[in-house]
Design a protein around this motif. Structure first.
Motif, short mmCIF file in Angstrom:
data_model
loop_
_atom_site.label_atom_id
_atom_site.label_comp_id
_atom_site.label_asym_id
_atom_site.label_seq_id
_atom_site.Cartn_x
_atom_site.Cartn_y
_atom_site.Cartn_z
N LEU A 24 57.34 29.65 3.75
CA LEU A 24 58.61 29.23 4.31
C LEU A 24 59.02 27.86 3.79
CD1 LEU A 24 60.97 29.81 6.20
CD2 LEU A 24 59.60 28.88 8.09
N LYS A 25 58.06 26.95 3.63
CA LYS A 25 58.37 25.64 3.06
C LYS A 25 58.96 25.78 1.67
CE LYS A 25 55.41 22.21 3.53
NZ LYS A 25 54.14 21.44 3.63
N GLY A 26 58.36 26.65 0.86
CA GLY A 26 58.85 26.86 -0.50
C GLY A 26 60.24 27.47 -0.52
N ILE A 27 60.46 28.47 0.34
CA ILE A 27 61.78 29.10 0.41
C ILE A 27 62.83 28.08 0.84
CG2 ILE A 27 63.15 30.83 1.64
CD1 ILE A 27 60.49 32.48 1.86
N ALA A 28 62.51 27.28 1.87
CA ALA A 28 63.45 26.27 2.36
C ALA A 28 63.76 25.22 1.31
CB ALA A 28 62.89 25.61 3.62
N ARG A 29 62.76 24.82 0.54
CA ARG A 29 62.96 23.83 -0.49
C ARG A 29 63.86 24.36 -1.60
NH1 ARG A 29 57.71 20.48 -2.42
NH2 ARG A 29 57.65 20.19 -0.14
N GLY A 30 63.93 25.67 -1.72
CA GLY A 30 64.78 26.28 -2.75
C GLY A 30 66.12 26.74 -2.25
N ALA A 31 66.48 26.40 -1.01
CA ALA A 31 67.73 26.89 -0.41
C ALA A 31 68.52 25.74 0.22
CB ALA A 31 67.42 27.94 0.66
N LYS A 32 69.81 25.98 0.46
CA LYS A 32 70.63 25.04 1.22
C LYS A 32 70.46 25.28 2.71
CE LYS A 32 75.42 23.60 2.05
NZ LYS A 32 76.84 23.86 1.73
N LYS A 33 70.40 26.58 3.09
CA LYS A 33 70.23 26.95 4.50
C LYS A 33 69.36 28.19 4.57
CE LYS A 33 72.77 28.28 8.69
NZ LYS A 33 74.10 28.47 9.33
N VAL A 34 68.53 28.25 5.60
CA VAL A 34 67.69 29.42 5.84
C VAL A 34 68.02 29.98 7.22
CG1 VAL A 34 65.34 30.30 6.09
CG2 VAL A 34 65.83 28.51 4.41
N VAL A 35 68.35 31.25 7.27
CA VAL A 35 68.53 31.95 8.54
C VAL A 35 67.29 32.80 8.76
CG1 VAL A 35 69.97 33.48 9.90
CG2 VAL A 35 71.02 32.02 8.15
N ILE A 36 66.49 32.44 9.75
CA ILE A 36 65.26 33.15 10.04
C ILE A 36 65.54 34.20 11.10
CG2 ILE A 36 62.87 32.97 10.83
CD1 ILE A 36 62.97 29.99 10.09
N MET A 37 65.25 35.45 10.79
CA MET A 37 65.41 36.52 11.77
C MET A 37 64.04 37.03 12.17
SD MET A 37 67.85 39.90 11.67
CE MET A 37 66.72 41.14 11.03
N LEU A 38 63.66 36.74 13.40
CA LEU A 38 62.35 37.13 13.91
C LEU A 38 62.44 38.45 14.66
CD1 LEU A 38 61.22 33.67 15.33
CD2 LEU A 38 60.48 34.72 13.19
N SER A 39 61.50 39.34 14.39
CA SER A 39 61.40 40.55 15.19
C SER A 39 60.84 40.18 16.57
CB SER A 39 60.52 41.59 14.51
OG SER A 39 59.24 41.07 14.23
N TYR A 40 61.16 40.98 17.57
CA TYR A 40 60.67 40.70 18.92
C TYR A 40 60.46 42.02 19.67
CZ TYR A 40 65.33 41.61 20.97
OH TYR A 40 66.50 42.20 21.39
N PRO A 41 59.54 42.10 20.60
CA PRO A 41 58.78 41.02 21.22
C PRO A 41 57.60 40.51 20.40
CG PRO A 41 58.13 43.09 22.20
CD PRO A 41 59.27 43.40 21.27
N SER A 42 57.29 41.15 19.26
CA SER A 42 56.16 40.69 18.44
C SER A 42 56.51 40.88 16.98
CB SER A 42 54.88 41.45 18.80
OG SER A 42 55.02 42.83 18.48
N ASP A 43 55.69 40.27 16.12
CA ASP A 43 55.89 40.47 14.69
C ASP A 43 55.21 41.76 14.24
OD1 ASP A 43 53.17 39.97 14.33
OD2 ASP A 43 53.43 37.99 13.47
N GLU A 44 55.27 41.99 12.95
CA GLU A 44 54.79 43.26 12.39
C GLU A 44 53.31 43.50 12.63
OE1 GLU A 44 54.73 45.46 7.99
OE2 GLU A 44 55.27 43.36 8.18
N VAL A 45 52.51 42.44 12.69
CA VAL A 45 51.07 42.61 12.86
C VAL A 45 50.62 42.34 14.29
CG1 VAL A 45 50.57 42.16 10.44
CG2 VAL A 45 50.53 40.26 12.07
N GLY A 46 51.59 42.20 15.23
CA GLY A 46 51.23 42.15 16.63
C GLY A 46 51.21 40.78 17.28
#
Length: 398
Positions: free
Chosen positions: A98-120
């Motif tokens: 995420l640090k690398g992606i943010a450093r390469g972008a002007k803005k980052v929109v993070i979309m989190l799955s809920y109630p949990s992520d893919e691995v639980g």
């Protein structure tokens, strides 16, 4: 019965591996030294398993935050707003990416799955969603709405509020950040048409859905760092998938081009002992923790490289089925002989037969990799090589 032990799994202590080490030579020497020191013989169809971490480390397969940022800029353009959907909640697995992606972008929109992520890893519980009347299949939550309804939620084991943690990582790189919560890939598209799908095992579907609904650029983590950037490591098949944090500015990538490694170790053991063993590289096992609800498999596959004898699935009879059904009227030596005869005369392909019901229908490499992951652990045991004996034996083998 002259034999009392079936499958055994031994963690083999090895030197601390560094970049440039001759891994095939050291693994061979370590296994032979353990065999001699502990008094167990090398046998045909034993399995030598090497954790992916030491393979990548000896390869020097690393990349930095700046390398990731450069690749992101090259593929999305300077000054882009990039959506990052379905990342897992992990300091080890995702924070540096995420640090690398943010450093390469002007803005980052993070979309989190809920109630949990893919691995639980859980942000919330279904009980919390029920209490607030939220439908996770349809409802899209802004960060403000999430905080209003649920406040702060810290991970059960790490104590980290991953929502705040990921926000801070992005802003620290000089990019703007927005966080939303949704479980439909297309929910990101009102915010940006340039998207990175950070999911692991559902990434192909996510990419398809985004493209079908008007996304302009869609890449997965497996499409970033697929070739070297300024002399960095890379993985042409998996990109950033399977990577782990090495330092605050560097990740170790999933190993690449290691088929010659497993075949060389196999040949080395044959030369030294006359025995034909199987060899594989393993990452995460594929199992779920019942307490934390975490599904262990955050690598793209359990085993990226293995010798030919590990292809396929088990072909086993269920002994309790035979004892309770086919031979329900037998006991003692009669039962033992009947079961042994059934095993000796079983079909080469038992798929669909009732006598296999309840056996584990998984790839051999997934089953063995899970055993290895539990044996070696991920901490300070110092056993990055696992030696398995008797895995292909059955009740009839003495």
């Amino acid at each position: 019965m002259s034999r009392y032990v079936g499958t055994t799994s031994r963690g083999i202590r090895c030197p601390i591996f560094k970049e440039g080490d001759d891994l095939a030579k050291i693994v061979t020497e370590s296994v032979l030294a353990a065999s001699k020191g502990e008094g167990f013989p090398v046998k045909d169809r034993d399995v030598i398993c090497i954790t992916e971490s030491v393979v990548a480390r000896t390869q020097g397969n690393y990349c930095t935050v700046d390398d990731i940022a450069t690749d992101v800029k090259n593929k999305f353009g300077e000054g882009s707003t990039i959506g990052v959907i379905f990342p897992i909640l992990s300091r080890n697995r995702f924070s540096i990416l995420l640090k690398g992606i943010a450093r390469g972008a002007k803005k980052v929109v993070i979309m989190l799955s809920y109630p949990s992520d893919e691995v639980g890893n859980a942000l919330l519980t279904y009980d919390q969603l029920d209490e607030k009347g939220i439908n996770p299949y349809t409802d899209v939550l802004t960060l403000a709405k999430y905080r209003e309804l649920f406040g702060r939620n810290e991970h059960e084991f790490t104590g980290v509020d991953y929502v705040q943690f990921y926000e801070d990582l992005v802003t620290e790189q000089g990019a703007e950040v927005e966080v939303i919560f949704a479980n439909q890939a297309k929910a990101i598209l009102p915010y940006t048409k340039k998207v990175i799908t950070a999911d692991i095992h559902t990434r192909k579907r996510s990419k398809r859905l985004l493209k079908e609904n008007g996304a302009e650029i869609v890449l997965g983590l497996d499409d970033i760092m697929t070739s070297s950037v300024n002399g960095s490591g890379y993985n042409k098949d998996y990109g950033l998938l399977g990577s782990n944090k090495a330092t605050e500015d560097k990740v170790k990538l999933f190993p690449r081009d290691a088929q010659p490694l497993v075949e060389t170790i196999q040949a080395n053991i044959l030369k030294e002992t006359g025995k034909h063993v199987e060899v594989m590289v393993y990452g995460d096992g594929a199992f779920k923790d019942p307490q934390g609800k975490i599904w262990e498999l955050a690598d793209p596959v359990v085993s990226p490289f293995y010798t030919k004898g590990l292809v396929g699935t088990p072909n086993e009879l269920k002994l309790k089925y035979l004892a309770d059904n086919q031979f329900a009227d037998l006991k003692g030596d009669e039962l033992k002989k009947a079961v042994e005869e059934s095993i000796k005369t079983k079909d080469a392909n038992l798929k669909g037969k009732m006598a296999t019901e309840g056996t584990t229908p998984r790839q051999l490499t997934d089953l063995i990799g899970s055993l290895c992951d539990l044996t070696s652990g991920s901490g300070d045991k110092g056993t990055p090589v696992v030696y398995i004996q008797g895995y292909f034996d059955n009740y009839t083998n003495d």
